[in-house]
Design an enzyme around this catalytic site. Structure first.
Site, PDB file in Angstrom:
ATOM      1  CG  ASP A  14      -7.957   5.447  -7.201  1.00  0.00           C
ATOM      2  OD1 ASP A  14      -8.348   4.424  -7.108  1.00  0.00           O
ATOM      3  OD2 ASP A  14      -6.389   5.230  -6.809  1.00  0.00           O
ATOM      4  CG  ASP A  16      -6.181   1.269  -2.607  1.00  0.00           C
ATOM      5  OD1 ASP A  16      -6.851   1.225  -1.157  1.00  0.00           O
ATOM      6  OD2 ASP A  16      -7.318   0.011  -3.480  1.00  0.00           O
ATOM      7  CB  THR A 106     -12.832   2.438  -5.634  1.00  0.00           C
ATOM      8  OG1 THR A 106     -11.154   1.581  -5.001  1.00  0.00           O
ATOM      9  CG2 THR A 106     -13.300   2.254  -4.591  1.00  0.00           C
ATOM     10  CB  SER A 107     -10.200  -1.288  -9.222  1.00  0.00           C
ATOM     11  OG  SER A 107     -10.103  -0.083 -10.535  1.00  0.00           O
ATOM     12  CE  LYS A 138     -10.543   4.088 -10.979  1.00  0.00           C
ATOM     13  NZ  LYS A 138      -9.742   4.216 -10.120  1.00  0.00           N
ATOM     14  CG  ASP A 163      -2.434   6.110  -7.224  1.00  0.00           C
ATOM     15  OD1 ASP A 163      -1.983   5.150  -7.021  1.00  0.00           O
ATOM     16  OD2 ASP A 163      -3.173   5.361  -8.050  1.00  0.00           O
TER      17      ASP A 163
END
Length: 217
Positions: A14, A16, A106-107, A138, A163
């Site tokens: 991931d 962020d 990642t989003s 996600k 995270d």
């Protein structure tokens, strides 16, 4: 501290909160967006971490033009990304990884992700699965399934570092083992370990070309 040894064919990471400190920037952007549309920011802030902007908009402001708002949020994220701060230790770990042995999942959009990594002085991956690459973001397993598939690997052979609750659920649902970055307690009992930053991780290539990781926990 004790040492946990893990093996994997590749790492799926991931961004962020896992590689880059960006929680404050993300919340600033969403507060600006909420102010623009006269929306209460609290429900948005409770949902936005680790989730694609389109999922937040669909859930909390479905009357808005989705494509326009996603583009606006990307523009705001780039505008409000300052000098990015990498999570301690991650630059050294990423620099030690062979190019084909890790991917970013990642989003964020491709554009935002690349901008944020570069602002933090981190290397760009050869494979980046971002918001545009998947139909379902996600916590759906699709992002991690797609990343493992594009690397030609089984999800169980890909170790995920995450995270946020949405990302952890996504990775576990895909069948990937997960290490949690940050927090004092496991966000899911299936998480293998919790680290505070990447200084707790060392990685080397084993004789078969896979990755062997030592985690101080």
């Amino acid at each position: 501290m004790s040492q946990l040894t893990l093996r994997a064919a590749a790492l799926l990471l991931d961004m962020d909160g896992t590689l880059v400190h960006s929680g404050g920037e993300v919340e600033t952007v969403w507060r600006l967006w909420c102010r623009r549309h006269r929306l209460d920011p609290e429900p948005v802030l409770a949902m936005c971490h680790g989730v694609r902007s389109r999922e937040v908009i669909r859930a909390l402001a479905p009357e808005l033009d989705l494509a326009r708002e996603v583009a606006l949020l990307d523009e705001l994220e780039i505008r409000h990304t300052g000098q990015g701060e990498a999570i301690k230790g991650c630059r050294a770990v990423l620099s030690a990884l062979p190019v084909g042995c890790w991917a970013l999942v990642t989003s964020a959009s491709q554009e935002v992700a690349r901008h944020r990594l570069q602002s933090a002085g981190l290397p760009l991956p050869s494979l980046l699965v971002g918001a545009q690459e998947v139909e379902h973001g996600k916590p759906d397993p699709e992002p991690y399934l797609l990343a493992a598939g594009r690397l030609g690997l089984a999800p169980a052979d890909c170790l995920v570092f995450e995270d946020a609750p949405a990302g952890i659920r996504s990775a576990l649902a895909a069948g990937c083992p997960v290490v949690q970055v940050g927090g004092k307690e496991r966000l899911d009992p299936a998480v293998l370990a919790v680290i505070q930053d990447w200084r707790q991780v060392t990685v080397r290539l084993d004789e078969g070309g896979g990755l062997q990781l030592a985690l101080l926990i």
